[in-house]
Design a protein around this motif. Structure first.
Motif, PDB file in Angstrom:
ATOM      1  N   LEU A 347      17.084   0.475   0.528  1.00 57.15           N
ATOM      2  CA  LEU A 347      17.521   1.870   0.859  1.00 57.15           C
ATOM      3  C   LEU A 347      16.096   2.959   1.227  1.00 57.15           C
ATOM      4  CD1 LEU A 347      19.287   3.450  -1.659  1.00 57.15           C
ATOM      5  CD2 LEU A 347      19.902   2.073   0.424  1.00 57.15           C
ATOM      6  N   GLU A 348      16.444   3.464   2.727  1.00 58.46           N
ATOM      7  CA  GLU A 348      15.744   4.608   3.425  1.00 58.46           C
ATOM      8  C   GLU A 348      14.922   5.050   2.719  1.00 58.46           C
ATOM      9  OE1 GLU A 348      17.148   6.739   6.706  1.00 58.46           O
ATOM     10  OE2 GLU A 348      18.040   7.564   4.838  1.00 58.46           O
ATOM     11  N   GLU A 349      14.890   6.000   0.909  1.00 63.70           N
ATOM     12  CA  GLU A 349      14.392   6.503   0.347  1.00 63.70           C
ATOM     13  C   GLU A 349      13.587   5.622  -0.590  1.00 63.70           C
ATOM     14  OE1 GLU A 349      18.601   8.181   2.007  1.00 63.70           O
ATOM     15  OE2 GLU A 349      18.135   6.298   1.002  1.00 63.70           O
ATOM     16  N   ALA A 350      13.669   4.800  -0.131  1.00 62.18           N
ATOM     17  CA  ALA A 350      12.480   3.590  -1.628  1.00 62.18           C
ATOM     18  C   ALA A 350      10.932   3.844  -1.005  1.00 62.18           C
ATOM     19  CB  ALA A 350      13.367   2.054  -1.480  1.00 62.18           C
ATOM     20  N   THR A 351      10.187   3.913  -1.399  1.00 60.18           N
ATOM     21  CA  THR A 351       8.358   4.513  -1.205  1.00 60.18           C
ATOM     22  C   THR A 351       8.303   2.917  -1.449  1.00 60.18           C
ATOM     23  OG1 THR A 351       9.078   6.351  -2.496  1.00 60.18           O
ATOM     24  CG2 THR A 351       6.604   4.825  -2.068  1.00 60.18           C
ATOM     25  N   VAL A 352       7.663   2.001  -0.915  1.00 61.42           N
ATOM     26  CA  VAL A 352       6.789   0.759  -0.868  1.00 61.42           C
ATOM     27  C   VAL A 352       5.955   0.756   0.146  1.00 61.42           C
ATOM     28  CG1 VAL A 352       9.053  -0.072   1.067  1.00 61.42           C
ATOM     29  CG2 VAL A 352       7.834  -1.887  -0.479  1.00 61.42           C
ATOM     30  N   TYR A 353       4.890  -0.640  -0.083  1.00 64.55           N
ATOM     31  CA  TYR A 353       4.292  -1.109   0.868  1.00 64.55           C
ATOM     32  C   TYR A 353       3.621  -2.332   0.846  1.00 64.55           C
ATOM     33  CZ  TYR A 353       1.738   3.716  -1.862  1.00 64.55           C
ATOM     34  OH  TYR A 353       1.513   4.776  -1.627  1.00 64.55           O
ATOM     35  N   GLU A 354       3.707  -3.141   1.599  1.00 64.05           N
ATOM     36  CA  GLU A 354       3.667  -4.125   1.909  1.00 64.05           C
ATOM     37  C   GLU A 354       2.588  -4.731   2.545  1.00 64.05           C
ATOM     38  OE1 GLU A 354       6.694  -7.254   5.425  1.00 64.05           O
ATOM     39  OE2 GLU A 354       7.132  -5.045   4.553  1.00 64.05           O
ATOM     40  N   ALA A 355       2.242  -6.285   2.944  1.00 68.24           N
ATOM     41  CA  ALA A 355       1.023  -6.425   2.561  1.00 68.24           C
ATOM     42  C   ALA A 355       0.986  -8.024   2.989  1.00 68.24           C
ATOM     43  CB  ALA A 355      -0.354  -6.369   2.583  1.00 68.24           C
ATOM     44  N   ASN A 356       0.641  -8.749   4.199  1.00 71.78           N
ATOM     45  CA  ASN A 356       0.612 -10.426   3.933  1.00 71.78           C
ATOM     46  C   ASN A 356      -0.680 -11.059   3.189  1.00 71.78           C
ATOM     47  OD1 ASN A 356       2.539 -10.911   6.367  1.00 71.78           O
ATOM     48  ND2 ASN A 356       0.730  -9.887   8.404  1.00 71.78           N
ATOM     49  N   THR A 357      -1.000 -10.229   2.203  1.00 77.24           N
ATOM     50  CA  THR A 357      -2.183 -10.268   1.467  1.00 77.24           C
ATOM     51  C   THR A 357      -2.229  -9.916   0.185  1.00 77.24           C
ATOM     52  OG1 THR A 357      -4.182 -10.030   2.069  1.00 77.24           O
ATOM     53  CG2 THR A 357      -3.374 -12.107   2.923  1.00 77.24           C
ATOM     54  N   LEU A 358      -2.565 -10.660  -0.685  1.00 78.60           N
ATOM     55  CA  LEU A 358      -1.976 -10.083  -2.415  1.00 78.60           C
ATOM     56  C   LEU A 358      -3.251  -8.872  -1.999  1.00 78.60           C
ATOM     57  CD1 LEU A 358      -1.531 -11.813  -5.082  1.00 78.60           C
ATOM     58  CD2 LEU A 358      -0.371 -10.004  -4.068  1.00 78.60           C
ATOM     59  N   GLU A 359      -5.222  -9.023  -1.575  1.00 74.28           N
ATOM     60  CA  GLU A 359      -5.663  -8.356  -1.354  1.00 74.28           C
ATOM     61  C   GLU A 359      -5.211  -7.112  -0.125  1.00 74.28           C
ATOM     62  OE1 GLU A 359      -7.047 -12.222  -2.431  1.00 74.28           O
ATOM     63  OE2 GLU A 359      -5.649 -11.545  -1.035  1.00 74.28           O
ATOM     64  N   GLU A 360      -4.710  -7.396   0.505  1.00 73.53           N
ATOM     65  CA  GLU A 360      -4.544  -5.952   1.870  1.00 73.53           C
ATOM     66  C   GLU A 360      -3.588  -5.284   1.031  1.00 73.53           C
ATOM     67  OE1 GLU A 360      -4.974  -8.635   6.409  1.00 73.53           O
ATOM     68  OE2 GLU A 360      -2.862  -8.808   4.750  1.00 73.53           O
ATOM     69  N   LEU A 361      -2.832  -6.015   0.532  1.00 72.28           N
ATOM     70  CA  LEU A 361      -1.692  -4.661  -0.236  1.00 72.28           C
ATOM     71  C   LEU A 361      -2.495  -3.752  -1.151  1.00 72.28           C
ATOM     72  CD1 LEU A 361       1.546  -5.050  -1.365  1.00 72.28           C
ATOM     73  CD2 LEU A 361       1.350  -5.833  -3.503  1.00 72.28           C
ATOM     74  N   ILE A 362      -3.697  -4.607  -1.990  1.00 77.57           N
ATOM     75  CA  ILE A 362      -4.007  -3.846  -3.142  1.00 77.57           C
ATOM     76  C   ILE A 362      -5.107  -3.185  -2.655  1.00 77.57           C
ATOM     77  CG2 ILE A 362      -5.627  -4.259  -5.138  1.00 77.57           C
ATOM     78  CD1 ILE A 362      -4.044  -6.568  -5.751  1.00 77.57           C
ATOM     79  N   GLU A 363      -5.320  -3.355  -1.302  1.00 79.87           N
ATOM     80  CA  GLU A 363      -5.810  -2.485  -0.725  1.00 79.87           C
ATOM     81  C   GLU A 363      -5.474  -0.834  -0.015  1.00 79.87           C
ATOM     82  OE1 GLU A 363      -8.981  -0.412   0.600  1.00 79.87           O
ATOM     83  OE2 GLU A 363      -9.056  -3.060  -0.848  1.00 79.87           O
ATOM     84  N   GLN A 364      -3.925  -0.928  -0.362  1.00 77.92           N
ATOM     85  CA  GLN A 364      -3.053   0.527   0.351  1.00 77.92           C
ATOM     86  C   GLN A 364      -3.115   1.556  -1.169  1.00 77.92           C
ATOM     87  OE1 GLN A 364      -0.092  -0.503   3.108  1.00 77.92           O
ATOM     88  NE2 GLN A 364       0.039  -2.840   2.581  1.00 77.92           N
ATOM     89  N   LEU A 365      -3.007   1.012  -1.925  1.00 80.26           N
ATOM     90  CA  LEU A 365      -2.655   1.365  -3.265  1.00 80.26           C
ATOM     91  C   LEU A 365      -4.082   1.978  -4.042  1.00 80.26           C
ATOM     92  CD1 LEU A 365      -0.857  -1.265  -5.082  1.00 80.26           C
ATOM     93  CD2 LEU A 365      -0.012  -0.019  -3.364  1.00 80.26           C
ATOM     94  N   PRO A 366      -3.486   3.345  -4.786  1.00 78.57           N
ATOM     95  CA  PRO A 366      -5.072   4.104  -5.498  1.00 78.57           C
ATOM     96  C   PRO A 366      -5.239   4.105  -7.300  1.00 78.57           C
ATOM     97  CG  PRO A 366      -2.789   5.395  -5.254  1.00 78.57           C
ATOM     98  CD  PRO A 366      -2.149   3.839  -4.768  1.00 78.57           C
TER      99      PRO A 366
END
Length: 501
Positions: A347-366
Motif C-alpha cells: 500500500l502507498e501508506e507503507a513506509t519502506v526503504y529499498e536498495a540493491n545491496t544490504l550495505e546500501e540499505l543499511i546506510e539509509q537507516l538510523p
C-alpha cells in the motif's frame, strides 16, 4: 426526562450492536449510546481486518454462512476441520493455560451458532483467501483455523449491524457519553449521560456495557500496563478510554484478567497516533515478519520470528517492539520473499526503504550500521538446509544464534533488499470486568450486580499474554449476543415480579 428503555447498551461496536440486536429480538426496548459522532461510530470493530475465528467441522458448515460459494469453487477447496477442541486448545496454548475455562468454553462452544446468527441478521462473510490459504496442485488449502472474514472488513460489519439495528427500530444516540450508572434498591435503574456539555438521565431496567477497554487512555495504560505504554500508538478509536470499566467499578464490580497485559502488534512506524476513520481496515499493520527477520536500532534481533504462524504470535510481538530503543524495529526482507508479503506491504501508506545491496540499505537507516550488518551476516551463516514452505511450520531454522529462528529461515542474500520500520500499536487491554458465562457483571463477592452486563473488550479473563487471531471479534459477538438476550430476560423477569406485587 427522556423516555425509559428496557435495556441501554453503552457502545456501538461489534459487541454492543450484537447485544442491542439480541436484546431487541428478545422483546426489549433498546437504546444504544455512542460516545463519538456518527462519522466515527463502530469502535475498534470499524478498524478490524474482519477475520473472525470460529469452530467448524467441514466446508459445508462454512457454506451455511457463505451461501454464495458455488459448487465449482467449493470443489477446489481443501478445508481442514477446526473443531471446538482445536479452538479451545489453541486458546489455552497461546494464553499459557490462563484463559478462564468457563469463559473460554462459552466463547468456543457458542462461536459457530453466533456466526450463523449474525448471518441471519444480514452480516456477510467471505473466504479469507488472501491471508489464510495457499495453492498446491490445483487446490486451495486453508490453514490456521481462520478461513472466514466479514465482507468489506470492519467497515462492512459495522455498516450491516447498524443497518439491522435501524431495521429493528433500535434507537442510537451519537455524541452521547455515559458517565454514571444509577441504581434503585440495588438494581440498575438508568444511566446519566452527557450530550453537548449537558447531563441528562435515561431510565432503564438493565445496562449492557460494551464500550471497549482503556487502551486510548494514556494515564490508565501507564498505571496498569507500564509507563512505557504511554508511547504506544492507539490502533483504533480514541473513545475507548475505560469509561464503562470506571462506571462498573463505582458500583462495586470486580476486576478480572491480566490488567498488566494487552493485545498489541507491530505496525508501521509512521502510523497515525490514533485510528484514522478515513483510512480504516487495519492497513498499517506489518505481519509478514515470519518470512524475514526483525532488528532493533542497535542492530540486534530480539524475537524468534518463526516461532509459529503469525496468527499466534502477532498479538504478543508488539510489546517486544515497544521494549526496543525508541520503540522501533526494522523488518528485513530480500527479493526471494518480497512477492509473498501480505497486501499491506504494497500500500502507498507503507513506509519502506529499498536498495540493491544490504550495505546500501543499511546506510539509509538510523541504526548502528556495523552491528546491523554483522547480525544479518551471522543470521545467514546460521541458516540450516531444508525445504522452505511458508504454508506449514517447515522446521527450516537456524543453529548457533540467539534468538534462533525456528521455521521459515532463508538467507537474506538476493537483492533488492527491503526494510520496513515498525513500532508498537495497542489494540485493547486484556484486563477488564469479571463476568460469568451469561455476561452478568460480578461484584467482589462474585455475585451478579442486578441488571448489569458486559461484552467485548470489557470482559476480563479470556486473553492473557496473547490470543489466537480473530478471537477478539468472535468474543465480542458471542458475549454481545449472550448479554443482550440475558439483559432482555432479566427485564422480563423483573417486570413479571413487579406485576405480582
Amino acid at each position: 426526562m427522556s423516555k425509559a428503555y428496557d435495556v441501554i447498551v453503552v457502545g456501538a461496536g461489534n459487541a454492543a450492536l450484537c447485544a442491542a440486536i439480541s436484546a431487541k429480538e428478545n422483546g426489549a426496548e433498546v437504546l444504544v449510546l455512542e460516545k463519538g459522532p456518527i462519522h466515527k461510530r463502530g469502535g475498534n470493530s470499524f478498524f478490524t481486518d474482519g477475520a473472525i475465528r470460529f469452530a467448524y467441522s467441514e466446508l459445508k458448515d462454512i457454506r451455511k454462512v457463505i451461501p454464495q460459494l458455488k459448487d465449482e469453487e467449493a470443489d477446489t477447496i481443501v478445508m481442514p476441520e477446526y473443531s471446538t477442541s482445536d479452538y479451545y486448545n489453541d486458546l489455552m496454548r497461546v494464553t499459557e493455560q490462563q484463559s478462564h475455562p468457563e469463559l473460554a468454553g462459552q466463547l468456543v462452544s457458542k462461536s459457530y451458532e453466533t456466526i450463523v446468527w449474525m448471518r441471519g441478521h444480514g452480516v456477510e462473510f467471505e473466504l479469507n483467501y488472501e491471508n489464510q490459504s495457499f495453492e498446491k496442485e490445483g487446490k486451495i488449502h486453508f490453514w490456521g483455523g481462520l478461513p472466514v472474514k466479514t465482507k468489506d472488513k470492519g467497515i462492512g460489519l459495522i455498516k450491516q449491524l447498524v443497518k439491522r439495528a435501524n431495521e429493528l427500530n433500535i434507537d442510537i444516540w451519537y455524541d452521547s457519553q455515559a458517565v454514571r450508572l444509577l441504581t434503585d434498591n440495588e438494581q440498575i435503574s438508568g444511566v446519566v449521560i452527557q450530550q453537548k456539555g449537558q447531563e441528562q438521565t435515561v431510565e432503564a431496567k438493565s445496562v449492557v456495557l460494551a464500550c471497549g477497554s482503556f487502551e486510548a487512555n494514556k494515564e490508565m495504560r501507564s498505571k496498569h500496563i507500564g509507563s512505557e505504554w504511554e508511547a504506544a500508538i492507539v490502533r483504533g478509536t480514541e473513545y475507548n478510554t475505560g469509561d464503562g470499566i470506571k462506571m462498573a467499578l463505582e458500583l462495586g464490580a470486580q476486576t478480572f484478567g491480566e490488567w498488566d497485559g494487552c493485545h498489541s502488534i507491530g505496525t508501521d512506524a509512521n502510523v497515525p497516533k490514533v485510528g484514522d476513520f478515513t483510512k480504516p481496515g487495519d492497513i498499517f499493520k506489518k505481519h509478514s515478519y515470519p518470512l524475514g527477520i526483525m532488528l532493533n536500532k542497535d542492530g540486534h534481533r530480539f524475537v524468534d520470528e518463526g516461532a509459529d504462524f503469525r496468527n499466534y504470535t502477532y498479538a504478543k510481538y508488539g510489546r517486544e517492539i515497544l521494549k526496543q530503543p525508541d520503540h522501533v524495529a526494522y523488518q528485513i526482507f530480500d527479493s526471494q520473499v518480497r512477492p509473498l508479503l501480505r497486501k499491506e506491504y504494497n500500500l502507498e501508506e507503507a513506509t519502506v526503504y529499498e536498495a540493491n545491496t544490504l550495505e546500501e540499505l543499511i546506510e539509509q537507516l538510523p541504526v548502528n550500521k556495523a552491528q546491523f550488518l554483522q547480525t544479518i551476516e551471522e543470521y545467514n551463516e546460521a541458516v540450516q538446509e531444508g525445504d522452505y514452505n511458508p504454508s506449514v511450520k517447515d522446521g527450516k531454522g537456524t543453529k548457533g544464534i540467539t534468538p534462533s529462528k525456528t521455521n521459515w529461515a532463508l538467507k537474506i542474500e538476493e537483492g533488492p533488499f527491503y526494510a520496513f520500520p515498525v513500532t508498537c500499536g495497542i489494540t485493547f487491554a486484556f484486563g477488564g470486568l469479571h463476568v460469568n458465562s451469561d455476561g452478568e457483571v460480578l461484584n467482589e463477592k462474585q455475585e451478579p450486580i442486578n441488571g448489569l452486563f458486559a461484552a467485548g473488550e470489557m470482559v476480563g479473563g479470556i486473553f492473557y499474554k496473547n490470543y489466537p487471531g480473530g478471537s477478539g471479534l468472535m468474543s465480542g459477538a458471542v458475549f454481545g449476543k449472550i448479554s443482550g438476550s440475558q439483559a432482555a430476560k432479566y427485564v422480563g423477569v423483573h417486570r413479571e415480579n413487579a406485576a405480582l406485587k
